[in-house]
Motif scaffolding. Structure first.
Motif, PDB file in Angstrom:
ATOM      1  N   GLN A  60       0.204   8.857  -5.621  1.00 47.43           N
ATOM      2  CA  GLN A  60      -0.396   7.690  -4.930  1.00 47.43           C
ATOM      3  C   GLN A  60       0.136   6.207  -6.073  1.00 47.43           C
ATOM      4  OE1 GLN A  60      -3.702   9.829  -3.684  1.00 47.43           O
ATOM      5  NE2 GLN A  60      -2.726  10.150  -1.564  1.00 47.43           N
ATOM      6  N   ASP A  91       1.427   8.560   4.182  1.00 46.00           N
ATOM      7  CA  ASP A  91       1.134   8.694   5.760  1.00 46.00           C
ATOM      8  C   ASP A  91      -0.690   8.313   4.518  1.00 46.00           C
ATOM      9  OD1 ASP A  91       3.106   8.893   7.297  1.00 46.00           O
ATOM     10  OD2 ASP A  91       2.629  11.385   7.040  1.00 46.00           O
ATOM     11  N   ARG A  92      -0.999   9.907   3.568  1.00 46.88           N
ATOM     12  CA  ARG A  92      -1.979   9.700   2.824  1.00 46.88           C
ATOM     13  C   ARG A  92      -2.720   8.189   2.196  1.00 46.88           C
ATOM     14  NH1 ARG A  92       0.191  14.420   2.099  1.00 46.88           N
ATOM     15  NH2 ARG A  92       1.473  14.066  -0.367  1.00 46.88           N
ATOM     16  N   ASN A  97      -3.943   6.322   5.419  1.00 47.62           N
ATOM     17  CA  ASN A  97      -4.930   6.863   6.211  1.00 47.62           C
ATOM     18  C   ASN A  97      -6.131   6.270   5.047  1.00 47.62           C
ATOM     19  OD1 ASN A  97      -3.079   8.185   8.236  1.00 47.62           O
ATOM     20  ND2 ASN A  97      -2.957   9.950   7.342  1.00 47.62           N
ATOM     21  N   GLN A  98      -5.489   5.872   4.125  1.00 50.68           N
ATOM     22  CA  GLN A  98      -7.049   5.682   2.861  1.00 50.68           C
ATOM     23  C   GLN A  98      -6.799   3.917   3.198  1.00 50.68           C
ATOM     24  OE1 GLN A  98      -4.931   8.518  -0.184  1.00 50.68           O
ATOM     25  NE2 GLN A  98      -7.823   7.782  -0.846  1.00 50.68           N
TER      26      GLN A  98
END
Length: 161
Positions: free
Chosen positions: A50, A85-86, A89-90
């Motif tokens: 990330q 996606d993650r 979402n954050q």
């Protein structure tokens, strides 16, 4: 006389070859560094991958197609869509589908992520110093040169997603 890696691994017999010892040394070092780096990024609610995506986007300064991001990753990530996606979402990235080619999705870093990266920058530099700051500038350049030379034995598409 046994080398340090042989002692660390409690290996009774010498390594089969200098290549085997060097490769195992590289893998052991990479594993230990990855563990330390992973713990560091978890403190900020991120994974190594990330963080890598966010750094790529900040460095580029403009939205990038997700497959372009995947091609620039330090470590190959099989599921770039899930990773993005993650991050979305954050609240760290925004996505927008290309109007000319609906298959292309552009990813843009958010202000929230830019602020987080600014917070991480100083401690990240300190971590680099902690891990390899004991090497001289000349040694660091030689280490990079040797690692780059080692990768030349790999196929040119080894970083393809």
């Amino acid at each position: 006389m046994a080398g340090q890696l042989q002692r660390e691994l409690k290996k009774r017999k010498p390594f089969e070859s200098a290549e085997a010892e060097a490769l195992l040394n590289l893998l052991r070092t990479a594993d230990q560094f990855q563990n330390r780096i992973g713990r560091f990024f978890r403190e900020f609610g991120l994974t190594n991958s990330q963080y890598n995506v966010l750094r790529i986007l900040r460095g580029e300064g403009r939205p990038l197609p997700s497959l372009e991001i995947a091609s620039r990753m330090v470590q190959v990530v099989p599921g770039i869509t899930g990773l993005i996606d993650r991050l979305e979402n954050q609240g760290f990235v925004k996505r927008e589908r290309c109007t000319k080619d609906r298959r292309v999705v552009y990813v843009e870093i958010t202000k929230k992520a830019a602020n987080l990266l600014a917070e991480i920058d100083g401690p990240d530099k300190e971590l680099h110093r902690e891990l390899i700051g004991h090497l001289t500038g000349k040694e660091l350049k030689e280490l990079s040169r040797l690692l780059e030379k080692s990768r030349k034995s790999l196929p040119s598409d080894n970083n393809a997603p």
